[in-house]
Motif scaffolding. Structure first.
Motif, PDB file in Angstrom:
ATOM      1  N   GLU A   1       5.421  13.891 -69.441  1.00  0.00           N
ATOM      2  CA  GLU A   1       6.759  14.456 -69.420  1.00  0.00           C
ATOM      3  C   GLU A   1       6.706  15.964 -69.217  1.00  0.00           C
ATOM      4  O   GLU A   1       5.808  16.648 -69.714  1.00  0.00           O
ATOM      5  N   VAL A   2       7.690  16.468 -68.487  1.00  0.00           N
ATOM      6  CA  VAL A   2       7.828  17.903 -68.247  1.00  0.00           C
ATOM      7  C   VAL A   2       8.704  18.481 -69.351  1.00  0.00           C
ATOM      8  O   VAL A   2       9.727  17.898 -69.719  1.00  0.00           O
ATOM      9  N   LYS A   3       8.334  19.647 -69.888  1.00  0.00           N
ATOM     10  CA  LYS A   3       9.010  20.221 -71.048  1.00  0.00           C
ATOM     11  C   LYS A   3       9.635  21.581 -70.757  1.00  0.00           C
ATOM     12  O   LYS A   3       9.753  22.419 -71.653  1.00  0.00           O
ATOM     13  N   GLY A   4      10.079  21.787 -69.534  1.00  0.00           N
ATOM     14  CA  GLY A   4      10.744  23.047 -69.221  1.00  0.00           C
ATOM     15  C   GLY A   4      10.921  23.202 -67.726  1.00  0.00           C
ATOM     16  O   GLY A   4      10.559  22.312 -66.945  1.00  0.00           O
ATOM     17  N   LEU A   5      11.447  24.346 -67.313  1.00  0.00           N
ATOM     18  CA  LEU A   5      11.681  24.604 -65.897  1.00  0.00           C
ATOM     19  C   LEU A   5      11.859  26.099 -65.675  1.00  0.00           C
ATOM     20  O   LEU A   5      12.626  26.759 -66.374  1.00  0.00           O
ATOM     21  N   ALA A   6      11.141  26.633 -64.681  1.00  0.00           N
ATOM     22  CA  ALA A   6      11.294  28.038 -64.286  1.00  0.00           C
ATOM     23  C   ALA A   6      10.820  28.188 -62.852  1.00  0.00           C
ATOM     24  O   ALA A   6      10.029  27.384 -62.354  1.00  0.00           O
ATOM     25  N   LEU A   7      11.311  29.223 -62.185  1.00  0.00           N
ATOM     26  CA  LEU A   7      10.915  29.533 -60.810  1.00  0.00           C
ATOM     27  C   LEU A   7       9.836  30.603 -60.816  1.00  0.00           C
ATOM     28  O   LEU A   7       9.912  31.576 -61.569  1.00  0.00           O
ATOM     29  N   PHE A   8       8.832  30.422 -59.962  1.00  0.00           N
ATOM     30  CA  PHE A   8       7.775  31.411 -59.763  1.00  0.00           C
ATOM     31  C   PHE A   8       7.826  31.833 -58.305  1.00  0.00           C
ATOM     32  O   PHE A   8       7.409  31.098 -57.418  1.00  0.00           O
TER      33      PHE A   8
ATOM     34  N   SER B   1       9.529  32.451 -54.692  1.00  0.00           N
ATOM     35  CA  SER B   1      10.517  31.694 -53.933  1.00  0.00           C
ATOM     36  C   SER B   1      10.004  30.349 -53.470  1.00  0.00           C
ATOM     37  O   SER B   1      10.750  29.595 -52.850  1.00  0.00           O
ATOM     38  N   GLU B   2       8.736  30.022 -53.797  1.00  0.00           N
ATOM     39  CA  GLU B   2       8.150  28.797 -53.274  1.00  0.00           C
ATOM     40  C   GLU B   2       7.504  27.919 -54.327  1.00  0.00           C
ATOM     41  O   GLU B   2       6.901  26.900 -53.982  1.00  0.00           O
ATOM     42  N   HIS B   3       7.624  28.274 -55.602  1.00  0.00           N
ATOM     43  CA  HIS B   3       6.940  27.486 -56.622  1.00  0.00           C
ATOM     44  C   HIS B   3       7.836  27.281 -57.838  1.00  0.00           C
ATOM     45  O   HIS B   3       8.645  28.143 -58.190  1.00  0.00           O
ATOM     46  N   VAL B   4       7.683  26.125 -58.458  1.00  0.00           N
ATOM     47  CA  VAL B   4       8.330  25.786 -59.717  1.00  0.00           C
ATOM     48  C   VAL B   4       7.242  25.571 -60.755  1.00  0.00           C
ATOM     49  O   VAL B   4       6.229  24.917 -60.473  1.00  0.00           O
ATOM     50  N   VAL B   5       7.422  26.120 -61.953  1.00  0.00           N
ATOM     51  CA  VAL B   5       6.417  26.005 -63.007  1.00  0.00           C
ATOM     52  C   VAL B   5       7.056  25.399 -64.238  1.00  0.00           C
ATOM     53  O   VAL B   5       8.268  25.524 -64.471  1.00  0.00           O
ATOM     54  N   ALA B   6       6.222  24.748 -65.051  1.00  0.00           N
ATOM     55  CA  ALA B   6       6.727  24.115 -66.271  1.00  0.00           C
ATOM     56  C   ALA B   6       5.569  23.728 -67.168  1.00  0.00           C
ATOM     57  O   ALA B   6       4.483  23.357 -66.685  1.00  0.00           O
ATOM     58  N   PRO B   7       5.743  23.796 -68.480  1.00  0.00           N
ATOM     59  CA  PRO B   7       4.757  23.230 -69.413  1.00  0.00           C
ATOM     60  C   PRO B   7       4.892  21.714 -69.438  1.00  0.00           C
ATOM     61  O   PRO B   7       5.958  21.161 -69.150  1.00  0.00           O
ATOM     62  N   LEU B   8       3.810  21.042 -69.807  1.00  0.00           N
ATOM     63  CA  LEU B   8       3.790  19.586 -69.817  1.00  0.00           C
ATOM     64  C   LEU B   8       3.542  19.058 -71.222  1.00  0.00           C
ATOM     65  O   LEU B   8       3.154  19.799 -72.129  1.00  0.00           O
ATOM     66  N   GLU B   9       3.749  17.762 -71.372  1.00  0.00           N
ATOM     67  CA  GLU B   9       3.694  17.128 -72.692  1.00  0.00           C
ATOM     68  C   GLU B   9       2.314  17.226 -73.327  1.00  0.00           C
ATOM     69  O   GLU B   9       2.183  17.285 -74.553  1.00  0.00           O
ATOM     70  N   ASP B  10       1.261  17.245 -72.521  1.00  0.00           N
ATOM     71  CA  ASP B  10      -0.099  17.315 -73.067  1.00  0.00           C
ATOM     72  C   ASP B  10      -0.569  18.747 -73.270  1.00  0.00           C
ATOM     73  O   ASP B  10      -1.777  19.008 -73.305  1.00  0.00           O
ATOM     74  N   ASP B  11       0.407  19.687 -73.377  1.00  0.00           N
ATOM     75  CA  ASP B  11       0.114  21.109 -73.590  1.00  0.00           C
ATOM     76  C   ASP B  11      -0.641  21.730 -72.433  1.00  0.00           C
ATOM     77  O   ASP B  11      -1.383  22.704 -72.611  1.00  0.00           O
ATOM     78  N   SER B  12      -0.479  21.189 -71.251  1.00  0.00           N
ATOM     79  CA  SER B  12      -1.003  21.812 -70.041  1.00  0.00           C
ATOM     80  C   SER B  12       0.133  22.516 -69.324  1.00  0.00           C
ATOM     81  O   SER B  12       1.285  22.510 -69.772  1.00  0.00           O
ATOM     82  N   PHE B  13      -0.176  23.133 -68.185  1.00  0.00           N
ATOM     83  CA  PHE B  13       0.815  23.895 -67.427  1.00  0.00           C
ATOM     84  C   PHE B  13       0.690  23.512 -65.964  1.00  0.00           C
ATOM     85  O   PHE B  13      -0.425  23.452 -65.420  1.00  0.00           O
ATOM     86  N   GLY B  14       1.828  23.230 -65.311  1.00  0.00           N
ATOM     87  CA  GLY B  14       1.816  22.759 -63.938  1.00  0.00           C
ATOM     88  C   GLY B  14       2.594  23.653 -62.997  1.00  0.00           C
ATOM     89  O   GLY B  14       3.546  24.332 -63.402  1.00  0.00           O
ATOM     90  N   ILE B  15       2.193  23.646 -61.714  1.00  0.00           N
ATOM     91  CA  ILE B  15       2.865  24.402 -60.658  1.00  0.00           C
ATOM     92  C   ILE B  15       3.151  23.449 -59.505  1.00  0.00           C
ATOM     93  O   ILE B  15       2.234  22.787 -59.002  1.00  0.00           O
ATOM     94  N   TRP B  16       4.419  23.386 -59.075  1.00  0.00           N
ATOM     95  CA  TRP B  16       4.836  22.552 -57.949  1.00  0.00           C
ATOM     96  C   TRP B  16       5.209  23.440 -56.765  1.00  0.00           C
ATOM     97  O   TRP B  16       5.684  24.564 -56.939  1.00  0.00           O
ATOM     98  N   TYR B  17       5.022  22.892 -55.567  1.00  0.00           N
ATOM     99  CA  TYR B  17       5.330  23.644 -54.349  1.00  0.00           C
ATOM    100  C   TYR B  17       6.699  23.236 -53.825  1.00  0.00           C
ATOM    101  O   TYR B  17       7.010  22.036 -53.719  1.00  0.00           O
ATOM    102  N   THR B  18       7.548  24.228 -53.467  1.00  0.00           N
ATOM    103  CA  THR B  18       8.882  23.951 -52.939  1.00  0.00           C
ATOM    104  C   THR B  18       9.164  24.702 -51.645  1.00  0.00           C
ATOM    105  O   THR B  18      10.309  24.690 -51.171  1.00  0.00           O
ATOM    106  N   GLY B  19       8.166  25.365 -51.053  1.00  0.00           N
ATOM    107  CA  GLY B  19       8.393  26.182 -49.874  1.00  0.00           C
ATOM    108  C   GLY B  19       8.638  25.370 -48.618  1.00  0.00           C
ATOM    109  O   GLY B  19       8.547  24.134 -48.597  1.00  0.00           O
ATOM    110  N   HIS B  20       8.935  26.084 -47.530  1.00  0.00           N
ATOM    111  CA  HIS B  20       9.213  25.451 -46.240  1.00  0.00           C
ATOM    112  C   HIS B  20       8.032  25.552 -45.281  1.00  0.00           C
ATOM    113  O   HIS B  20       8.087  24.962 -44.195  1.00  0.00           O
ATOM    114  N   GLN B  21       7.005  26.312 -45.643  1.00  0.00           N
ATOM    115  CA  GLN B  21       5.895  26.494 -44.725  1.00  0.00           C
ATOM    116  C   GLN B  21       5.072  25.228 -44.573  1.00  0.00           C
ATOM    117  O   GLN B  21       4.682  24.865 -43.456  1.00  0.00           O
TER     118      GLN B  21
END
Length: 622
Positions: free
Chosen positions: A176-183, A185-205
Motif C-alpha cells: 500500500e502507498v501511504k502518501g503522495l507528493a510531486l518531485f 515535473s516528471e516524478h511522483v514520490v510516496a512512502p510505502l507500507e513496508d517503510d520503503s520509499f518509491g518514485i514513479w515516472y509521469t513524464g512525456h519523454q
C-alpha cells in the motif's frame, strides 16, 4: 483563407465547433498561430459555458434529480408556457384589429431600420457578461486552450504500477502507498507500507515508462525501530513533502520527520518531535516547515539540523532563556532531550488536520502567515515573525480537513453579483484587482460537505473582509481534500467523487467518480469503495503537452491519475494491465473477499449517513 485578414479568419472560426477548429491547425503556420490565440479559446470557453448553463450559472446541485424538484419544474414550465401562449394570442388579436383599420390602397411606411448602434450595444453587453464570467484575476496568466481541455474534454482514470512486498510475505502481494507528493515535473514520490520509499515516472519523454515504479528503496528505510507499529503513519494525508531545489523528501513517521535524499534514496537525517505528528505543511524554499502534533504547532527548519547535532546537552539547557515557553516538564523536556529547539504554539483543542502557508504570489514568498485547521471550530492564523503568539482566528463551525489559498482579494458580495452577470466591466475589473488573500477550506458540517471561502486583508491579515460558506449544495458527503487547478477548485468527497468548482464556490464545472458505476435496480451507484483522500494537480509549467497533464489522487492504498484524454495514458482504466503483470502468485480469492467486504461496508455506511441526514432534516437528529 490563407490570404484573408486575421479579423475575418477569426470571424469565420466563430462559426465552427472546437473540434473543427483544432483540425485546421495543421494547414499552415499562420492558421496554427491564429487558432492557438489565447483570446479565441477564452471566448470559446465562455460560449460553451453559456450553452451548457442556459445563460446563467447553475449551482452545484445535490437535489437536481429529486422527483419533487422535477415535478415542481414541470409545473412551472407548464405555467410559463400557458402564460406565453396567452400573451401571444392577445398580441395577435391586437395586430389583426389594427390591420383591419388600414386602407390597403394607401401607401404604407417602410419598416424602421435597425439602429446603427445596435451591434455596438450588443458587443458591449457581451463583453460585460464575459468580464463577469471570467474567473481570472488581474495579471494572472492562463492558458485558455488548456483550460478548455480541462473543462470539457473526456476524462480517463489511470492507476500507477503497484510495488511488490518483500519475500517475507506471500509472493505477489502488493504494498500500500501511504502518501503522495510531486518531485519536479516528471516524478511522483510516496512512502510505502513496508517503510520503503518509491518514485514513479509521469513524464512525456519516455512513454513506455509512464506510470511505472522506476525506483524503490530497501524495506525498513523509514522505520524508527520501535516495534512493528513504528512505520509510516497511515492516517495522515500530508505525510510527505518535497524540497525540489535540494532534492530532499520529508516523511512523517509517527513522531519523527525522516529526511530522504531522493537521488540516492538514502536516509539523510531524522528529527523527533514531542508527540505524534498529525499534519505537515508543503515545503517552500527559504521557509521552515510547519508541523502540527496532537496538541501543538511547531516550526521545523531542516537547515538547522547540523547546528543541532553539534550542540551538546549542557549547551542545550542554556537555550531555555532564549525560548521562555520551553519549560522542563512534560513534552517540553522531550524537546530538550531530542535536540529539537523550535518554538511551538500550544493548542487548546486537539486535532490539526491541514496547514497552509499564505504567499503574496507564486514567485515572491514574502508572506509570513500560517493557517491551521482541524477538528476545532475555528481556523488559527499565526505570524511566523511573532510565533508562537496567535495572530487571529476565523470562525467556521465545521470540522475542516483541507486548505488552499490564492494571493488575491475576495468579496462575497462581488462574487455573487458577478455570478449573476450584473457587474459593469469597470466594477468587474476592480473586483478582480483587489489586494489581499483568498483562503479556501473544505470539510464536514452536519453530515454534509462544507466548502468555505474567506477574504483576508493584505495589509493586516487579522481583518477578515468577507466570508462565504456553501453547506447545502457543495457535496453529499464530507469533503476530504481541496486544491487550485487552473481557474477552478478541485475537491474530493467521501463518496469517491471529484468536483471541479468555479472560484465562486457554487458553480459546478464538472464531476467525476474514481469508481466504476454499476446498476442497482433503477439506479446507478459506484461499484468500488475508493475515495480520493488527497488531490494534487500535476505541474504544467515545463510540459510541452500541458493539456495532457491531469490530476493526481491518493486513495490511502494506491495512486491514480485523472487525465483529460479519451484513452488512459497507462495501466488501463482500472489498472488491469498492472494487475495482469502482478497476477502470478497473487491470492485472487483473498483479494476478491477484501473487495466484497469493502463494498459491503461502504454501502452500509452510506445508508447510515443517509438516515442521519434524513432525520436531521426532520429536526429529529442529535
Amino acid at each position: 483563407m490563407e490570404h484573408l485578414p486575421s479579423e475575418i479568419i477569426l470571424s469565420i472560426l466563430s462559426f465552427l465547433n472546437p473540434i473543427e477548429i483544432t483540425s485546421l491547425r495543421g494547414i499552415s503556420k499562420r492558421l496554427y498561430k491564429l487558432i492557438n490565440d489565447n483570446e479565441l479559446w477564452r471566448r470559446i470557453c465562455f460560449e460553451q459555458f453559456i450553452s451548457r448553463h442556459n445563460q446563467k450559472r447553475s449551482p452545484v446541485g445535490l437535489f437536481q434529480n429529486h422527483p419533487q424538484i422535477q415535478e415542481f419544474r414541470r409545473r412551472a414550465e407548464a405555467a410559463l408556457s400557458a402564460q406565453q401562449a396567452w400573451v401571444d394570442a392577445t398580441a395577435t388579436g391586437s395586430n389583426n384589429a389594427a390591420a383591419s383599420d388600414v386602407d390597403p390602397r394607401e401607401p404604407q411606411p417602410l419598416e424602421t431600420p435597425i439602429s446603427s448602434n445596435h451591434v455596438e450595444v450588443e458587443a458591449r453587453e457581451r463583453a460585460r457578461r464575459l468580464a463577469n464570467w471570467d474567473p481570472t484575476y488581474h495579471n494572472e496568466s492562463i492558458d485558455w486552450y488548456a483550460e478548455y481541455i480541462a473543462r470539457y474534454a473526456k476524462l480517463s482514470c489511470n492507476w500507477f504500477q503497484p510495488a511488490l512486498v518483500s519475500d517475507s510475505r506471500p509472493n505477489g502481494s502488493t504494498i500500500e502507498v501511504k502518501g503522495l507528493a510531486l518531485f519536479g515535473s516528471e516524478h511522483v514520490v510516496a512512502p510505502l507500507e513496508d517503510d520503503s520509499f518509491g518514485i514513479w515516472y509521469t513524464g512525456h519523454q519516455d512513454i513506455d515508462r509512464q506510470g511505472r515504479l522506476i525506483h524503490k528503496s530497501k524495506p525498513g528505510l523509514l522505520s524508527i525501530g520501535k516495534g512493528d507499529k513504528a512505520g509510516v503513519s497511515p492516517t495522515i494525508v500530508s505525510a510527505v513533502t518535497v524540497d525540489n531545489t535540494r532534492g530532499k523528501g520529508y516523511v512523517v513517521v509517527q513522531d519523527h520527520i525522516q529526511e530522504i535524499d531522493l537521488k540516492t534514496l538514502q536516509l539523510s537525517s531524522s528529527q523527533q518531535l514531542p508527540a505524534k505528528i498529525a499534519a505537515l505543511s508543503d515545503f517552500t524554499d527559504h521557509l521552515p516547515l510547519t508541523v502540527g502534533t496532537k496538541s501543538a504547532v511547531h516550526l521545523y527548519d531542516p537547515r538547522t539540523k547540523v547546528r543541532r547535532e553539534q550542540i551538546g546537552a549542557s549547551e542545550s539547557l542554556d537555550l531555555m532563556s532564549t525560548y521562555p515557553e520551553v519549560k522542563a516538564n512534560g513534552n517540553s523536556l522531550s524537546i530538550l532531550t531530542t535536540g529539537n529547539f523550535d518554538r511551538f504554539a500550544s493548542l487548546h483543542q486537539v486535532g490539526p488536520t491541514a496547514i497552509q502557508h499564505l504567499f503574496r504570489n507564486s514567485t515572491d514568498c514574502t508572506s509570513s502567515d500560517i493557517v491551521v485547521c482541524g477538528r476545532f471550530p475555528s481556523l488559527l492564523v499565526y505570524d511566523r515573525r511573532c510565533f508562537p503568539r496567535l495572530k487571529t482566528t476565523l470562525y467556521s463551525g465545521a470540522q475542516l480537513c483541507g486548505l488552499a489559498a490564492l494571493p488575491h482579494g475576495y468579496s462575497s458580495v462581488d462574487s455573487e453579483i458577478m455570478r449573476r452577470g450584473e457587474l459593469t466591466m469597470n466594477a468587474a475589473q476592480e473586483a478582480k484587482s483587489r489586494s489581499g488573500y483568498t483562503l479556501f477550506a473544505c470539510g464536514e458540517y452536519s453530515g454534509k460537505g462544507s466548502l468555505e471561502i474567506y477574504g483576508l486583508s493584505d495589509d493586516d491579515i487579522t481583518v477578515q473582509t468577507s466570508t462565504f460558506k456553501n453547506r447545502v449544495s457543495a457535496a453529499q458527503a464530507k469533503m476530504l481534500s481541496i486544491a487550485n487547478h487552473g481557474t477552478r477548485l478541485v475537491v474530493s468527497d467521501a463518496t469517491g467523487a471529484v468536483h471541479w468548482i468555479e472560484r465562486d464556490g457554487q458553480t459546478l464545472v464538472r464531476r467525476w467518480n474514481i469508481n466504476q458505476y454499476e446498476q442497482y435496480g433503477n439506479q446507478w451507484r459506484p461499484s468500488g469503495a475508493e475515495v480520493a483522500l488527497k488531490v494534487l494537480p500535476m505541474a504544467q509549467t515545463q510540459s510541452s503537452k500541458a493539456y495532457e497533464d491531469g490530476m493526481l489522487f491518493w486513495t490511502g492504498e494506491r495512486i491514480g491519475l485523472m487525465s483529460f484524454l479519451p484513452q488512459a495514458r497507462f495501466g488501463g482504466n482500472n489498472g488491469s494491465d498492472w494487475e495482469q503483470i502482478l497476477d502470478d502468485g497473487v491470492d485472487s480469492i483473498r483479494r476478491r473477499e477484501e473487495k466484497i467486504y469493502g463494498e459491503t461496508m461502504k454501502r452500509a455506511l452510506e445508508r447510515s449517513a443517509d438516515e442521519v441526514r434524513w432525520m436531521s432534516g426532520l429536526g429529529l437528529g442529535s
